[in-house]
Design a protein around this motif. Structure first.
Motif, PDB file in Angstrom:
ATOM      1  N   SER A 295       2.781  -3.636  -3.558  1.00  0.00           N
ATOM      2  CA  SER A 295       3.092  -2.815  -4.729  1.00  0.00           C
ATOM      3  C   SER A 295       2.393  -3.308  -5.991  1.00  0.00           C
ATOM      4  CB  SER A 295       4.609  -2.799  -4.971  1.00  0.00           C
ATOM      5  OG  SER A 295       5.108  -4.127  -5.124  1.00  0.00           O
TER       6      SER A 295
ATOM      7  N   VAL B 171      -0.422  -0.396  -7.914  1.00  0.00           N
ATOM      8  CA  VAL B 171      -0.268   0.699  -6.963  1.00  0.00           C
ATOM      9  C   VAL B 171      -1.423   1.689  -7.044  1.00  0.00           C
ATOM     10  CG1 VAL B 171       1.151   2.719  -6.438  1.00  0.00           C
ATOM     11  CG2 VAL B 171       2.230   0.497  -6.731  1.00  0.00           C
TER      12      VAL B 171
ATOM     13  N   LYS C 155      -3.857   1.213  -4.338  1.00  0.00           N
ATOM     14  CA  LYS C 155      -3.412   1.669  -3.018  1.00  0.00           C
ATOM     15  C   LYS C 155      -3.559   3.185  -2.899  1.00  0.00           C
ATOM     16  CE  LYS C 155      -1.545  -2.584  -3.026  1.00  0.00           C
ATOM     17  NZ  LYS C 155      -1.929  -3.611  -4.011  1.00  0.00           N
ATOM     18  N   GLN C 156      -3.266   3.892  -3.983  1.00  0.00           N
ATOM     19  CA  GLN C 156      -3.411   5.350  -3.965  1.00  0.00           C
ATOM     20  C   GLN C 156      -4.870   5.749  -3.806  1.00  0.00           C
ATOM     21  OE1 GLN C 156      -1.231   5.754  -7.761  1.00  0.00           O
ATOM     22  NE2 GLN C 156       0.133   7.183  -6.701  1.00  0.00           N
TER      23      GLN C 156
ATOM     24  N   ARG D 137       9.956  -2.897 -12.399  1.00  0.00           N
ATOM     25  CA  ARG D 137       9.681  -2.138 -11.182  1.00  0.00           C
ATOM     26  C   ARG D 137      10.440  -0.820 -11.211  1.00  0.00           C
ATOM     27  NH1 ARG D 137      11.845  -4.541  -5.613  1.00  0.00           N
ATOM     28  NH2 ARG D 137      13.799  -3.713  -6.485  1.00  0.00           N
TER      29      ARG D 137
ATOM     30  N   LEU E 243       1.768   4.710  -1.236  1.00  0.00           N
ATOM     31  CA  LEU E 243       2.891   3.900  -1.728  1.00  0.00           C
ATOM     32  C   LEU E 243       3.311   2.996  -0.579  1.00  0.00           C
ATOM     33  CD1 LEU E 243       4.858   6.747  -3.560  1.00  0.00           C
ATOM     34  CD2 LEU E 243       3.161   5.169  -4.517  1.00  0.00           C
ATOM     35  N   ASN E 244       2.733   1.818  -0.503  1.00  0.00           N
ATOM     36  CA  ASN E 244       2.806   0.988   0.692  1.00  0.00           C
ATOM     37  C   ASN E 244       4.008   0.064   0.764  1.00  0.00           C
ATOM     38  OD1 ASN E 244      -0.588   1.073   0.216  1.00  0.00           O
ATOM     39  ND2 ASN E 244       0.249   1.675   2.194  1.00  0.00           N
ATOM     40  N   GLU E 245       4.908   0.110  -0.223  1.00  0.00           N
ATOM     41  CA  GLU E 245       6.071  -0.785  -0.199  1.00  0.00           C
ATOM     42  C   GLU E 245       7.364   0.016  -0.148  1.00  0.00           C
ATOM     43  OE1 GLU E 245       6.410  -4.533  -2.690  1.00  0.00           O
ATOM     44  OE2 GLU E 245       7.921  -3.279  -3.671  1.00  0.00           O
TER      45      GLU E 245
ATOM     46  N   THR F 291       8.842   1.948  -3.551  1.00  0.00           N
ATOM     47  CA  THR F 291       8.338   1.444  -4.822  1.00  0.00           C
ATOM     48  C   THR F 291       7.254   2.371  -5.359  1.00  0.00           C
ATOM     49  OG1 THR F 291       8.767  -0.828  -4.120  1.00  0.00           O
ATOM     50  CG2 THR F 291       7.294  -0.522  -6.002  1.00  0.00           C
TER      51      THR F 291
ATOM     52  N   LEU G 132       6.098   1.887  -8.803  1.00  0.00           N
ATOM     53  CA  LEU G 132       5.290   1.096  -9.728  1.00  0.00           C
ATOM     54  C   LEU G 132       5.903  -0.287  -9.875  1.00  0.00           C
ATOM     55  CD1 LEU G 132       2.844   1.532 -11.819  1.00  0.00           C
ATOM     56  CD2 LEU G 132       4.635   1.538 -13.535  1.00  0.00           C
TER      57      LEU G 132
ATOM     58  N   PHE H 209       2.876  10.140  -8.472  1.00  0.00           N
ATOM     59  CA  PHE H 209       3.222   9.684  -7.129  1.00  0.00           C
ATOM     60  C   PHE H 209       3.683  10.889  -6.309  1.00  0.00           C
ATOM     61  CE2 PHE H 209       4.551   6.756 -10.458  1.00  0.00           C
ATOM     62  CZ  PHE H 209       3.727   5.662 -10.208  1.00  0.00           C
TER      63      PHE H 209
END
Length: 927
Positions: free
Chosen positions: A299, A302, A305-306, A679, A741-743, A757, A759, A784
């Motif tokens: 996270s 982020v 990751k996107q 977060r 959104l990997n978390e 998660t 952000l 997101f």
């Protein structure tokens, strides 16, 4: 008689291309290192070999500056003194897709073969945990081993190893994947620097080896002891031969060898006496206190990751399949361009890069690389869609007159698909080349009447469509045989629902004048999906939005209702880019008791959506103590900082949408983050009874415990995901799919809430010193996207997982002309069937020209895969064979007879193959 102990000293450097320094500063040090290495190897044979960190990109980086050294470098590679490959880069395991890992292995092997032989070493020295399918991926690459530093034994601060709770009795173990594939695993129990900087002088050497021998013997299962002579960005030890001679002098009963991995593995296997522990599945350091897993890199930043999710998808799920389709029609496959795009993308995949745990300069450069790779993908997609669309017979729309504008919709996923699509389309054009003045062009384009435009399919059916006039626009063509052709146009944005587009297939529509429609009748009566003031309903789902902006979903198929979905949570974060740490005794803030502003945003027969606005306030940042603790290098679990008492606004805009054919509810969340050290998560209570959950990982639907192991002390139990996470019981389940959104975390709140998660904002890197990273606070606008998909308890069989995978892939649309062609307006080149199988890849092999298709089994049951080609292929396929991830030819597959033919009735030829539990299956097709 006791066998003589042997110390294998393997020289290497672990080369993070970018981390606590930006790329070019590390790059310049790399030039010095390789120069020094070549000089050392040229001096003689005493310094035997060097392992170049398992990644061929080091060669690229070096030769970029020193191209004149290629012959010298190649000589030592071919002589086996510099060992390269098997990877292109050392990638993170959980944040990169399965296909990205396959391309990484393919490119690494290809590049290594240009200089010599790729090493068959499964090298993961510093990877932040390993996915469960790694053994199968290694076996399919001809690799029977894995060397790794994290994931099994407890690892804490500064990579120290605990003495309790081992999952393996020794540093050597057998690692078994979910399909049953096994490899020999070697854990760097004393890290990959346990033989670094071996002393030459006698007194220092005695102290060094006294400690190092004891450390290695503590974990080793044999008398073959492994010492890694190197570390992060470590210069080579040029006096290592002298240091080895000193060690031999001090310990004559021990054989000291300047070794390499193949020699070590051969000796290890020959001397193995103990039965090694078998570790199964994912290696995620779950048998630890939880403070050193580095899991929250999932996270950190982020936005990276996107961008990665989009970049991977555009290459593997759009550009490659479309280029393959065009290839079947006789066009050249863009191998070099795709390799360039993949390499550019993969340069962002090392753990310190994609994990977001480097200094700000590193991640700024990553954004540029993501853009570059995506731009290549977009160019290739545009070229392929044009080539395919030109072959589609759109002459059926001639009856609508000269204003007919055909549109081809491409489904590049591996399953039939329906959904809402949109594109910008030129309703009319005037080219500059025709001699019109700018004023005449503007006047004519503005005069175009768009009021009666409708959308029709190939059968003349009216398709509900929203047409938005975008006004006068400038555009240009870039012909292959002429100079660019600028034009002025009247552009519209069309939006509609396309239904039942075949897997890998296309479907054709046209925007026409209603007055030119020869078919009797009028456009279908407008219906609505709205139900009441705050509800939506289609054939599958009922959605109701509450006063606080959360929503309830009722699954009409199972009767199960899911409440309080979409509440937002905010807490402080006084950790770093690697790990999250909530301030002690802080109570989470949520939007549960906040009144939301709610309004209808869209109401058509194919889509309904609501806009939900939360006017929220959260603390501005952490208090001043955090800065003090960071400067004093206080390990993050022990920090006492709290959040500031100063509050700032956080307005959250959420769009909740339901389409007519949708099996899930899509939500889009947007906010402008101006707070630091915190977060934000979205919460989705499932109220389902289950001790485990299922999560999408690399070529696997992994099963994980909701409750952590007894050793786990960290209050947070966040984990990695790729496309989705699923909590289910016998007759009901809830999938939460995401885009980049990997978390996530399954909360121990009595409701099995899935927390995703959105952000995480922090201000320091967090490893071996103080490295401020103000841009990791992620200030600014963020968007997101999530889809909530209820199902009947079996995510694979119900189609929920398919829906989640398709959510990852954008639709592709192309405007074309009215013309003849040999492809029907509703067309696909392939079809397949296989219960529990997920489609992964469609591409062309560069060496053979064979078309390569890949699936993986989502379940632990065996399955029969049937696949077929259609009459749309101008040149039929003659042979199909089983392959592996390196696309090497294996067993020739049986061609089904007419009596064996399945329901794939359009097929000209059909094959089948039996797939095992969790198997990754690659098939090659040859003309």
């Amino acid at each position: 008689m006791t066998k003589k102990k042997r110390a294998h000293i393997i020289s290497h450097t672990h080369w993070d291309r970018e981390w606590y320094l930006p790329y070019e500063k590390h790059h310049m040090r790399l030039i010095q290192l390789v120069d020094s290495l070549l000089d050392q190897l040229d001096e003689g044979s005493d310094y035997k070999s060097f392992y170049l960190d398992g990644q061929t990109i080091i060669i690229e980086d070096y030769l970029q500056v020193r191209p004149e050294q290629k012959e010298r470098l190649e000589k030592h590679i071919r002589n086996g003194r510099i060992v390269i490959g098997p990877w292109y880069i050392l990638q993170d395991a959980f944040l990169t897709s399965g296909e990205a890992n396959v391309r990484n292995m393919q490119v690494g092997h290809k590049d290594a073969k240009r200089y010599g032989t790729p090493s068959k070493i499964g090298y993961f020295p510093d990877t932040f945990g390993l996915v469960g399918q790694t053994p199968q991926l290694m076996q399919q690459s001809g690799i029977d081993n894995v060397f790794f530093g994290r994931g099994v034994k407890p690892t804490g601060f500064n990579n120290t190893v605990s003495d309790a709770g081992y999952e393996s009795s020794f540093s050597e173990l057998m690692w078994e994947g979910p399909d049953g594939s096994k490899v020999l695993g070697v854990l760097f129990a004393n890290w990959y620097s346990n033989g670094n900087e071996v002393p030459v002088d006698e007194e220092s050497a005695r102290k060094f080896w006294e400690t190092k021998l004891a450390d290695a013997e503590k974990y080793a299962s044999t008398n073959e002891l492994l010492y890694m002579n190197g570390c992060d960005h470590q210069p080579i030890q040029r006096d290592l031969p002298e240091a080895i001679r000193m060690a031999e002098h001090l310990y004559p009963d021990i054989e000291f060898v300047h070794s390499n991995f193949p020699e070590y593995l051969e000796a290890l296997r020959a001397s193995s006496e103990h039965e090694l522990s078998t570790v199964k599945g994912e290696l995620r350091s779950q048998r630890t206190d939880g403070w050193g897993t580095l899991v929250n890199t999932a996270s950190a930043r982020v936005y990276l990751k996107q961008m990665n999710q989009l970049g991977q998808t555009m290459l593997e799920k759009v550009a490659e399949p479309l280029a393959s389709y065009a290839y079947l029609l006789g066009h050249a496959y863009p191998h070099d361009q795709l390799t360039y795009a993949w390499k550019t993308l993969m340069q962002n995949h090392p753990h310190d890069s994609i994990c977001g745990c480097s200094v700000d300069e590193v991640h700024r450069e990553m954004v540029t690389r993501f853009d570059k790779s995506r731009h290549v993908a977009e160019a290739l997609i545009e070229e392929s869609t044009s080539q395919i669309a030109t072959a589609v017979d759109t002459s059926i729309f001639e009856r609508y007159g000269e204003n007919a504008r055909p549109v081809v919709v491409f489904n590049t996923t591996g399953w039939e698909r329906s959904g809402v699509v949109q594109m910008e389309l030129d309703a009319a054009r005037l080219y500059f080349r025709d001699g019109h003045t700018l004023e005449e062009m503007a006047t004519q384009m503005k005069a175009v009447d768009l009021s009666d435009r409708i959308l029709v399919d190939e059968d003349g059916n009216h398709i509900p469509c929203t047409v938005e006039d975008l006004g006068l626009q400038f555009g240009y063509d870039l012909p292959d045989d002429r100079f660019r052709q600028p034009y002025s146009c009247r552009r519209v944005r069309i939006r509609f629902e396309t239904e039942n587009v075949a897997a890998f297939g296309l479907k054709t529509y046209a925007l026409v004048n209603f007055a030119d429609d020869a078919k009797s009748g009028t456009p279908s009566k407008t219906t609505t999906l709205l139900r009441g003031e705050r509800g939506m309903e289609n054939q599958h789902l009922i959605v109701t939005i509450a006063d606080n902006g959360s929503f309830t979903i009722t699954d009409k198929r199972t009767g199960r209702t899911y409440k309080d979905l979409g509440v937002y949570e905010n807490v402080g974060d006084i950790g770093n880019e690697y790990m999250f740490k909530q301030p002690e005794n802080e109570v989470a803030r949520t939007t549960q008791a906040l009144q939301a502003e709610i309004r209808v945003l869209e109401d058509t027969s194919y889509l309904a959506s609501f806009e939900v606005i939360h006017q929220w306030e959260i603390p501005e940042s952490a208090d001043e103590m955090l800065d003090q603790e960071q400067r004093e290098l206080i390990y993050y679990p022990y920090r006492k900082a709290q959040r500031s008492t100063k509050m700032i606004p956080l307005q959250i805009r959420t769009v909740v949408s339901l389409s007519r054919s949708g099996k899930g509810v899509q939500i889009e969340t947007t906010f402008n983050n101006q707070a630091k050290d915190h977060r934000v998560r979205a919460l989705f209570p499932t109220d389902l009874v289950s001790a485990v959950h299922h999560v999408d990982s690399m070529f696997e639907i992994a099963t994980r415990d909701n409750k952590p192991a007894p050793e786990w002390q960290n209050p947070s139990n966040t984990q990695h995901q790729q496309s989705f996470v699923d909590v289910s019981e016998k007759e009901a389940g809830l999938v939460v799919a995401n885009l980049g959104l990997n978390e996530y975390e399954v909360l121990q709140d009595g409701r099995n809430t899935i927390a995703v998660t959105l952000l995480r904002a922090v201000g320091e890197l967090g490893d071996w010193g103080l490295f401020p990273t103000p841009e990791a606070q992620c200030l600014g606008e963020h968007t997101f996207q999530i889809e909530i998909i209820p199902h009947d308890g079996n995510g694979a069989a119900s189609g929920a997982y398919i829906e989640a995978y398709q959510f990852q892939v954008p639709w592709t649309l192309a405007q074309t002309e009215v013309h003849t062609g040999y492809l029907t307006p509703n067309n696909t080149p392939f079809a397949w069937q296989g219960d529990g199988l997920a489609f992964s890849s469609l591409k062309v092999n560069e060496d053979s020209g064979d078309v390569m298709l890949r699936w993986f089994n989502m379940t632990t049951d065996s399955a029969t895969l049937k696949f077929a080609t259609s009459q749309a292929n101008p040149q039929p396929f003659e042979t199909a064979y089983k392959s592996n991830i390196l696309e090497e030819e294996g067993e020739i597959l049986h061609l089904n007879s007419i009596e064996e033919a399945s329901t794939l009735s359009f097929a000209t030829k059909e094959w089948n193959i039996q797939t095992g539990s969790c198997e990754i299956v690659t098939v090659g097709m040859r003309r």
